[in-house]
Scaffold this motif. Sequence first.
Motif, PDB file in Angstrom:
ATOM      1  N   TYR A   1     -17.465   1.572   3.285  1.00 52.77           N
ATOM      2  CA  TYR A   1     -16.433   2.603   3.128  1.00 52.77           C
ATOM      3  C   TYR A   1     -15.054   2.089   3.526  1.00 52.77           C
ATOM      4  N   MET A   2     -14.998   1.359   4.649  1.00 55.04           N
ATOM      5  CA  MET A   2     -13.711   0.854   5.133  1.00 55.04           C
ATOM      6  C   MET A   2     -13.103  -0.140   4.152  1.00 55.04           C
ATOM      7  N   ILE A   3     -13.937  -1.003   3.565  1.00 54.73           N
ATOM      8  CA  ILE A   3     -13.448  -1.972   2.594  1.00 54.73           C
ATOM      9  C   ILE A   3     -12.942  -1.255   1.348  1.00 54.73           C
ATOM     10  N   ALA A   4     -13.720  -0.302   0.860  1.00 54.96           N
ATOM     11  CA  ALA A   4     -13.310   0.445  -0.330  1.00 54.96           C
ATOM     12  C   ALA A   4     -11.985   1.154  -0.090  1.00 54.96           C
ATOM     13  N   PHE A   5     -11.831   1.740   1.098  1.00 60.05           N
ATOM     14  CA  PHE A   5     -10.582   2.431   1.419  1.00 60.05           C
ATOM     15  C   PHE A   5      -9.394   1.475   1.373  1.00 60.05           C
ATOM     16  N   THR A   6      -9.539   0.304   1.978  1.00 55.79           N
ATOM     17  CA  THR A   6      -8.408  -0.632   2.005  1.00 55.79           C
ATOM     18  C   THR A   6      -8.084  -1.178   0.612  1.00 55.79           C
ATOM     19  N   LYS A   7      -9.054  -1.219  -0.280  1.00 61.21           N
ATOM     20  CA  LYS A   7      -8.793  -1.668  -1.644  1.00 61.21           C
ATOM     21  C   LYS A   7      -8.106  -0.595  -2.486  1.00 61.21           C
ATOM     22  N   LEU A   8      -8.393   0.670  -2.178  1.00 63.61           N
ATOM     23  CA  LEU A   8      -7.975   1.753  -3.067  1.00 63.61           C
ATOM     24  C   LEU A   8      -6.788   2.568  -2.569  1.00 63.61           C
ATOM     25  N   LYS A   9      -6.371   2.376  -1.324  1.00 63.69           N
ATOM     26  CA  LYS A   9      -5.378   3.298  -0.768  1.00 63.69           C
ATOM     27  C   LYS A   9      -4.039   3.249  -1.521  1.00 63.69           C
ATOM     28  N   GLU A  10      -3.581   2.064  -1.923  1.00 61.67           N
ATOM     29  CA  GLU A  10      -2.332   2.010  -2.688  1.00 61.67           C
ATOM     30  C   GLU A  10      -2.531   2.445  -4.133  1.00 61.67           C
ATOM     31  N   ILE A  11      -3.746   2.294  -4.656  1.00 64.97           N
ATOM     32  CA  ILE A  11      -4.035   2.808  -5.994  1.00 64.97           C
ATOM     33  C   ILE A  11      -3.949   4.336  -5.974  1.00 64.97           C
ATOM     34  N   CYS A  12      -4.487   4.963  -4.923  1.00 69.79           N
ATOM     35  CA  CYS A  12      -4.316   6.415  -4.738  1.00 69.79           C
ATOM     36  C   CYS A  12      -2.836   6.765  -4.643  1.00 69.79           C
ATOM     37  N   LEU A  13      -2.116   5.979  -3.855  1.00 69.15           N
ATOM     38  CA  LEU A  13      -0.692   6.222  -3.651  1.00 69.15           C
ATOM     39  C   LEU A  13       0.060   6.203  -4.983  1.00 69.15           C
ATOM     40  N   GLU A  14      -0.247   5.201  -5.815  1.00 64.93           N
ATOM     41  CA  GLU A  14       0.425   5.104  -7.119  1.00 64.93           C
ATOM     42  C   GLU A  14       0.171   6.350  -7.953  1.00 64.93           C
TER      43      GLU A  14
END
Length: 503
Positions: free
Chosen positions: A88-101
């Motif tokens: 979960y932590m890895i997925a979050f760090t990969k996706l957080k800026e994608i969510c932001l965009e």
Amino acid sequence: MARRFAFVFPMASGHMNPSLPLARRLVSLGHQVHYISREQMREAIEDTGATFHSDMEEMPELYEGRTPDLFAALNDLRIEFGLEDDPYMIAFTKLKEICLEMMMPGLLRWLARIRAEAVVCCPLMNREASLGAQVLRLPCVCLLTTAGPGAMPVAMADMLKTFNITLEQCMEERANFQPLLDSLQRLREKYGVKVELTDDMWPMGLSAASCESKLTLVTTAEFLSDPLPQDLQKLYDAAGCTFAYVGPLLDKAGAKRAAGHKFELSDGRAEAAEPAADVVAMLRAAKAQGRRVVYASMGTVITGDSPEMGWHDRIKKDGVPQGLTGKELCQAAWKGLFDALGTEGGPLLLVALGPQSDALEDLEVPANAFCLPVMPQVDLLKSGVDLFLTHGGQNSFMEALSSGTPLVVCPGFADQPINAQKAVDLGVGLQVPRPECRMEDASREAAKYQAATAAAVAAVLAELSFLQKARGLEEELKSAGGVAKAVDLILSTLDHPHKLGGA
């Protein structure tokens, strides 16, 4: 001069609660406050006089066709990007800026439509707010609900340890995830903002949103803040960051509180509590009879439905579920409380259960206990609780200290174990560490945890020194300034922006 404020708090009600008294005071002074948030928070927001706007309606680029969760719509995005098997932590760090965009277009439309003149946001959860403020050249104020900026690297290290992941591993995964690299490049080109692979990651605990903001309000007193590592101090100084310690931000009596991270309810809301005055009246009646009062709440995340951290799930280490579920943890803590004090005519036990319909499943609730999904926490603590059994989240921790309440801390994750140890170090309470065990040993460990909680409850109530220490900290916190100081600083930032550093 009346101003229009945009409060950006779409996720994590615990981070949003300290903003509510700020909004209430700004509205009382004649300013307009608009929130973009979750439907679960509507009632609490509108209670302040602010205007509620749904993040799901305002940000269709992110939410259309996706299910919301604690971190935007992370679960659906994990599936879309083939990250279901990632920790979960890895997925979050990969996706957080994608969510932001995906959030940025809707956020910018909303800020323009409400004609915002300033932005207030959580720097831990809402980087899109500080970037949106930059794009529109608006001043941004962050509301940091941790024990200062020094708490962030400590909490992040604890989270990584919990999931058995290193920061270097996170950085390597980010660097090799092409969709993230593409997203960062598009953000730079479309909005002209500085976004880097290291943002909010390296050095550990650095807050990009605070670096981009005029002011960061910190909801603790400086004497209770965690030390700031020298490398972070230099970076914040170079960015011109101003951190202002204002102490806990407490709302007026009877104010509604945001609660609940349960998203499958048909109307999106947490279950409602009984009127606040009824519970507070019960407390006062018990005190008048010479009875002690114990209040218990395990927070919003553990009692919610967040993957790996919530009610039904276990934390995964190396892909293997371990330890207790949120339900097992909470019920063991409540059983321990009932074992220690549950008897007819005994202390009044007030238990905030959270939004789950099976919260009391298989529990025998004693006659002297009263349980509800949500309780008016600040009002109860102010009215005189003899002991607070808590998960140790920063808001609950500060609310307890500001009311001189002794603690038993049953921490979950992130800053909660740190606050649990801090309660011991300050002499205001005891902690019961979260069990770490194989899944097949969960029942045995839950029984041990139940017994340890019962022992801690009995010990804190029996020893006067815990109360004396808590009362001493209550007196020290009175000088922190609270809501009035925080609002004065916000307004001063708008009126005299040259006096502060930041973007």
